[in-house]
Design a protein around this motif. Structure first.
Motif, PDB file in Angstrom:
ATOM      1  N   GLY A   1       0.817  -1.196   0.000  1.00 49.12           N
ATOM      2  CA  GLY A   1       0.000   0.000   0.000  1.00 49.12           C
ATOM      3  C   GLY A   1       0.852   1.246   0.000  1.00 49.12           C
ATOM      4  O   GLY A   1       2.072   1.191  -0.163  1.00 49.12           O
ATOM      5  N   VAL A   2       0.214   2.382   0.205  1.00 50.37           N
ATOM      6  CA  VAL A   2       0.906   3.662   0.213  1.00 50.37           C
ATOM      7  C   VAL A   2       1.168   4.089   1.656  1.00 50.37           C
ATOM      8  O   VAL A   2       0.271   4.047   2.498  1.00 50.37           O
ATOM      9  N   HIS A   3       2.403   4.481   1.931  1.00 55.58           N
ATOM     10  CA  HIS A   3       2.824   4.905   3.261  1.00 55.58           C
ATOM     11  C   HIS A   3       3.132   6.402   3.214  1.00 55.58           C
ATOM     12  O   HIS A   3       3.841   6.868   2.314  1.00 55.58           O
ATOM     13  N   ARG A   4       2.626   7.147   4.201  1.00 54.02           N
ATOM     14  CA  ARG A   4       2.776   8.599   4.212  1.00 54.02           C
ATOM     15  C   ARG A   4       3.645   9.063   5.376  1.00 54.02           C
ATOM     16  O   ARG A   4       3.491   8.577   6.500  1.00 54.02           O
ATOM     17  N   LEU A   5       4.539   9.991   5.079  1.00 54.51           N
ATOM     18  CA  LEU A   5       5.425  10.562   6.090  1.00 54.51           C
ATOM     19  C   LEU A   5       5.175  12.058   6.215  1.00 54.51           C
ATOM     20  O   LEU A   5       5.105  12.770   5.211  1.00 54.51           O
ATOM     21  N   VAL A   6       5.036  12.532   7.465  1.00 53.96           N
ATOM     22  CA  VAL A   6       4.912  13.967   7.750  1.00 53.96           C
ATOM     23  C   VAL A   6       6.066  14.348   8.670  1.00 53.96           C
ATOM     24  O   VAL A   6       6.209  13.780   9.762  1.00 53.96           O
TER      25      VAL A   6
ATOM     26  N   ILE B   1      -2.201   3.255   3.622  1.00 57.47           N
ATOM     27  CA  ILE B   1      -2.527   2.326   4.698  1.00 57.47           C
ATOM     28  C   ILE B   1      -1.978   2.779   6.043  1.00 57.47           C
ATOM     29  O   ILE B   1      -2.471   2.365   7.084  1.00 57.47           O
ATOM     30  N   ARG B   2      -0.955   3.651   6.023  1.00 59.05           N
ATOM     31  CA  ARG B   2      -0.326   4.015   7.293  1.00 59.05           C
ATOM     32  C   ARG B   2       0.299   5.402   7.187  1.00 59.05           C
ATOM     33  O   ARG B   2       0.828   5.763   6.143  1.00 59.05           O
ATOM     34  N   SER B   3       0.197   6.152   8.275  1.00 57.27           N
ATOM     35  CA  SER B   3       0.815   7.473   8.345  1.00 57.27           C
ATOM     36  C   SER B   3       1.868   7.489   9.450  1.00 57.27           C
ATOM     37  O   SER B   3       1.626   6.995  10.547  1.00 57.27           O
ATOM     38  N   TYR B   4       3.011   8.071   9.131  1.00 55.78           N
ATOM     39  CA  TYR B   4       4.131   8.208  10.059  1.00 55.78           C
ATOM     40  C   TYR B   4       4.336   9.711  10.284  1.00 55.78           C
ATOM     41  O   TYR B   4       4.752  10.421   9.359  1.00 55.78           O
ATOM     42  N   VAL B   5       4.009  10.194  11.468  1.00 59.02           N
ATOM     43  CA  VAL B   5       4.091  11.626  11.752  1.00 59.02           C
ATOM     44  C   VAL B   5       5.246  11.887  12.720  1.00 59.02           C
ATOM     45  O   VAL B   5       5.253  11.358  13.835  1.00 59.02           O
ATOM     46  N   LEU B   6       6.207  12.686  12.267  1.00 52.06           N
ATOM     47  CA  LEU B   6       7.345  13.054  13.103  1.00 52.06           C
ATOM     48  C   LEU B   6       7.227  14.486  13.629  1.00 52.06           C
ATOM     49  O   LEU B   6       7.860  14.840  14.609  1.00 52.06           O
ATOM     50  N   GLN B   7       6.437  15.301  12.941  1.00 50.08           N
ATOM     51  CA  GLN B   7       6.164  16.672  13.353  1.00 50.08           C
ATOM     52  C   GLN B   7       4.714  16.991  12.964  1.00 50.08           C
ATOM     53  O   GLN B   7       4.276  16.585  11.894  1.00 50.08           O
ATOM     54  N   PRO B   8       3.937  17.693  13.784  1.00 48.55           N
ATOM     55  CA  PRO B   8       4.317  18.378  15.028  1.00 48.55           C
ATOM     56  C   PRO B   8       4.241  17.483  16.269  1.00 48.55           C
ATOM     57  O   PRO B   8       4.462  17.940  17.382  1.00 48.55           O
ATOM     58  N   TYR B   9       3.885  16.215  16.105  1.00 46.42           N
ATOM     59  CA  TYR B   9       3.852  15.268  17.211  1.00 46.42           C
ATOM     60  C   TYR B   9       4.406  13.950  16.706  1.00 46.42           C
ATOM     61  O   TYR B   9       4.716  13.801  15.519  1.00 46.42           O
ATOM     62  N   GLN B  10       4.562  12.984  17.591  1.00 45.48           N
ATOM     63  CA  GLN B  10       5.181  11.702  17.247  1.00 45.48           C
ATOM     64  C   GLN B  10       4.127  10.605  17.265  1.00 45.48           C
ATOM     65  O   GLN B  10       3.599  10.270  18.323  1.00 45.48           O
ATOM     66  N   MET B  11       3.827  10.050  16.091  1.00 45.33           N
ATOM     67  CA  MET B  11       2.828   8.982  16.056  1.00 45.33           C
ATOM     68  C   MET B  11       2.880   8.246  14.721  1.00 45.33           C
ATOM     69  O   MET B  11       3.103   8.843  13.679  1.00 45.33           O
TER      70      MET B  11
END
Length: 375
Positions: A195-200, A321-331
């Motif tokens: 699937g598609v993975h998203r990074l912020v 399918i999944r989001s990886y958030v490094l900013q503004p919070y960690q999740m």
């Protein structure tokens, strides 16, 4: 404490019962004895491929039987410890026993889930393809991070990882790459990662330190062995050769040894540049194409058998399918199961088992989860 201990003991007993029925302990024990006898044959390794399959099955049965026996022993020990501690009024030891039961319950659930990896290709090795999305350098760097994440996950499981193809980004990262992960049930564990993975994150390539969103796609498909016959007409394929790309230096092949095969009826494209020999790369690329076509056939069968499998075939750009958030919070949040981790660093370092287990459990139960996206 006693009530929790009783609930845990009952849950573990249920897991043990399911594991015993799924494994068929008597039949597995007989089969292991047969494999042990064959493994002692001095002529076994005259056929390395057969020997490797035999040893892999032997290792799998040994692992399942020994882990089941260990769970049963540990359950008896922990239950006895709780009973003795309660009788003596030793709350510290009782708490220790309950902690052991909790860990054992989690292990039983994990083993139960692993035992249910019974799909046609679940036990096979697996290809992992990563492709950067729109976004130039940002997405290429994200694709590189994802490739490392899956390699680290495989290393944690003692799986072997081999690089098949890699196309470097113009400035950093990778445009695409393919690895093969070798180990028992590698495909069964990885298959829900397509699937598609998203990074912020705050971009390390942006001098103004602005927040960027990047996308990369992951495609998982099983390595197929010679027992599975997939007919591919060479007339349906376009074969291109090109020079292998890399970081430069003496290890970059200056001849056109890399091979790309395009299957015209389906549009499937595979490539290999891991060897200096064009002949070897061509053979690997044909195997990869057979594997992709086999996975396509498995998807069709699964879609017919189970409507829930439609989500697997509906993987396209924008179907994240999944989001990886490094900013503004960690999740890190899985948008299919709702599973969340507050430690992206651990996830990106290969701590993927909780996400895979949640996805597999959802598939097995047929549940769907409505999850709000993260920013």
């Amino acid at each position: 404490m006693r009530a929790e201990a009783e609930q845990l003991i009952e849950s573990i007993k249920q897991s043990v019962g399911l594991l015993r029925r799924h494994l068929d302990v008597d039949a597995a024990t007989r089969r292991l004895a047969e494999l042990n006898a064959k493994s002692e044959d001095p002529n076994l390794w005259t056929d390395p491929e057969f020997a490797e399959k035999l040893m892999r099955e032997r290792t799998m049965l040994e692992d399942r039987l020994s882990s089941l026996a260990k769970i049963e022993r540990d359950l008896d020990d922990a239950a006895t410890l709780v009973d003795l501690a309660e009788a003596e009024g030793d709350h510290a030891v009782e708490a220790e026993g309950i902690a052991a039961l909790r860990a054992l319950n989690a292990e039983g659930e994990r083993r139960q889930l692993e035992a249910l990896l019974s799909g046609e290709a679940d036990a096979n090795d697996s290809y992992v393809e990563v492709h950067s999305g729109a976004g130039g350098t940002e997405s290429c760097d994200w694709a590189r991070m994802l490739l490392r994440m899956y390699a680290r996950w495989a290393e944690r499981r003692k799986f072997k990882v081999e690089l098949i193809e890699e196309t470097a980004g113009d400035e950093a990262g990778i445009k695409s790459a393919t690895i093969v992960v070798k180990g028992h049930n590698a495909h069964g564990w990885l298959k829900t990662e397509s699937g598609v993975h998203r990074l912020v994150r705050i971009s390390p390539f942006d001098s103004n330190a602005r927040r960027h969103t990047s996308f990369a796609s992951v495609w998982i498909y099983p390595v197929v062995d010679d027992r599975i016959q997939i007919e591919v007409n060479e007339s349906d394929c376009r074969i291109d050769t090109y020079r292998a790309s890399g970081a430069g230096g003496q290890h970059v092949n200056k001849t056109e040894s890399a091979v790309r095969i395009t299957h015209l009826p389906t549009g499937i494209v595979v490539a290999c540049q891991s060897e200096r020999s064009q002949h070897k790369n061509r053979a690997t690329a044909w195997n990869m194409l057979r594997a992709r076509l086999y996975e396509l056939e498995l998807e069709k069968r699964e879609a017919k058998a189970n409507a829930d499998a439609a989500s697997k075939t509906d993987i396209g750009w924008g179907h994240q399918i999944r989001s990886y958030v490094l900013q503004p919070y960690q999740m890190v949040k899985d948008l299919r199961t709702g599973h969340v981790s507050s430690s992206p660093a651990d996830v990106l370092d290969g701590d993927l088992d909780p996400f895979m287990e949640a996805s597999l459990a959802q598939r097995l139960s047929g549940r769907t989860v409505a999850v709000e996206d993260v920013e």
